[in-house]
Design a protein around this motif. Structure first.
Motif, PDB file in Angstrom:
ATOM      1  N   TYR A 181      36.018  42.723  31.243  1.00 29.87           N
ATOM      2  CA  TYR A 181      36.132  42.865  32.694  1.00 29.87           C
ATOM      3  C   TYR A 181      37.580  43.007  33.123  1.00 29.87           C
ATOM      4  CZ  TYR A 181      31.294  41.285  32.711  1.00 29.87           C
ATOM      5  OH  TYR A 181      29.959  41.172  32.489  1.00 29.87           O
ATOM      6  N   TYR A 182      37.809  43.868  34.088  1.00 27.84           N
ATOM      7  CA  TYR A 182      39.127  44.057  34.687  1.00 27.84           C
ATOM      8  C   TYR A 182      39.038  43.414  36.061  1.00 27.84           C
ATOM      9  CZ  TYR A 182      43.458  46.483  35.932  1.00 27.84           C
ATOM     10  OH  TYR A 182      44.754  46.791  36.292  1.00 27.84           O
ATOM     11  N   SER A 183      39.448  42.151  36.138  1.00 32.16           N
ATOM     12  CA  SER A 183      39.165  41.381  37.343  1.00 32.16           C
ATOM     13  C   SER A 183      40.292  40.408  37.657  1.00 32.16           C
ATOM     14  CB  SER A 183      37.864  40.595  37.161  1.00 32.16           C
ATOM     15  OG  SER A 183      37.629  39.736  38.247  1.00 32.16           O
ATOM     16  N   VAL A 184      40.482  40.142  38.958  1.00 32.92           N
ATOM     17  CA  VAL A 184      41.468  39.146  39.381  1.00 32.92           C
ATOM     18  C   VAL A 184      40.836  37.761  39.471  1.00 32.92           C
ATOM     19  CG1 VAL A 184      42.725  40.905  40.650  1.00 32.92           C
ATOM     20  CG2 VAL A 184      41.050  39.473  41.846  1.00 32.92           C
ATOM     21  N   ARG A 185      39.530  37.662  39.207  1.00 29.10           N
ATOM     22  CA  ARG A 185      38.845  36.372  39.325  1.00 29.10           C
ATOM     23  C   ARG A 185      38.904  35.594  38.019  1.00 29.10           C
ATOM     24  NH1 ARG A 185      33.828  36.878  39.370  1.00 29.10           N
ATOM     25  NH2 ARG A 185      33.676  39.087  38.876  1.00 29.10           N
TER      26      ARG A 185
ATOM     27  N   SER B 176      45.263  46.742  31.749  1.00 30.14           N
ATOM     28  CA  SER B 176      44.137  47.360  31.058  1.00 30.14           C
ATOM     29  C   SER B 176      44.427  47.496  29.573  1.00 30.14           C
ATOM     30  CB  SER B 176      43.865  48.743  31.666  1.00 30.14           C
ATOM     31  OG  SER B 176      44.983  49.588  31.467  1.00 30.14           O
TER      32      SER B 176
ATOM     33  N   SER C  22      41.005  44.440  28.777  1.00 32.14           N
ATOM     34  CA  SER C  22      41.905  43.923  29.809  1.00 32.14           C
ATOM     35  C   SER C  22      42.296  42.480  29.507  1.00 32.14           C
ATOM     36  CB  SER C  22      41.235  44.006  31.177  1.00 32.14           C
ATOM     37  OG  SER C  22      40.019  43.300  31.172  1.00 32.14           O
TER      38      SER C  22
ATOM     39  N   ALA D 143      35.917  35.576  35.556  1.00 33.08           N
ATOM     40  CA  ALA D 143      35.590  36.733  34.721  1.00 33.08           C
ATOM     41  C   ALA D 143      36.090  36.587  33.291  1.00 33.08           C
ATOM     42  CB  ALA D 143      36.177  38.001  35.336  1.00 33.08           C
ATOM     43  N   TYR D 144      36.894  35.551  33.053  1.00 36.03           N
ATOM     44  CA  TYR D 144      37.537  35.398  31.752  1.00 36.03           C
ATOM     45  C   TYR D 144      36.963  34.208  31.002  1.00 36.03           C
ATOM     46  CZ  TYR D 144      40.745  38.744  33.697  1.00 36.03           C
ATOM     47  OH  TYR D 144      41.265  39.877  34.264  1.00 36.03           O
TER      48      TYR D 144
ATOM     49  N   SER E 166      38.862  38.593  28.492  1.00 32.19           N
ATOM     50  CA  SER E 166      37.423  38.634  28.720  1.00 32.19           C
ATOM     51  C   SER E 166      36.716  39.303  27.553  1.00 32.19           C
ATOM     52  CB  SER E 166      37.126  39.405  30.011  1.00 32.19           C
ATOM     53  OG  SER E 166      35.750  39.682  30.118  1.00 32.19           O
TER      54      SER E 166
END
Length: 122
Positions: free
Chosen positions: A101-105, A50, A31, A108-109, A97
């Protein structure tokens, strides 16, 4: 050496369009995301895609105007921005990442580009 390099930013009038690119080198990522940060404001989520491009997510307020896509052969992610508004003015950053991680935060990157400035005039 892993690098994310953004390009495509610039000055555009309200209602105009820009296409940002983020070229990754050194490895491939599952992602990847776009974030933006305006002066004096926190970094905020823009869009996420993704590994195969089959899943995408957007900040609710940007749905319908922004489109994220990727070309895995070129290891590049794009952000097409249409109907731009002055409030879209910000530095746009590409993120990836290592953990996939598949995250909006933003937390996480762990890989970030240097950013590209987008300025929308009224």
């Amino acid at each position: 050496q892993v690098q994310l390099v953004e390009s495509g930013g610039g000055l555009v009038q309200a209602g105009g369009s820009l296409r940002l690119s983020c070229a990754a080198s050194g490895r491939t990522f599952r992602s990847m995301g776009w974030f933006r940060q305006a002066p004096g404001k926190e970094r905020e989520f823009v869009a996420l895609i993704s590994s195969g491009g089959g899943s995408t997510d957007y900040q609710d307020s940007l749905k319908g105007r922004f489109t994220i896509s990727r070309d895995n052969a070129k290891n590049t992610v794009y952000l097409q921005m249409n109907s731009l508004k002055p409030e879209d003015t910000a530095v746009y950053l590409c993120a990836a990442s290592s953990g996939g991680y598949y995250s909006v935060r933003p937390s996480a990157y762990d890989y970030w580009g240097q950013g590209t400035q987008v300025t929308v005039s009224s």
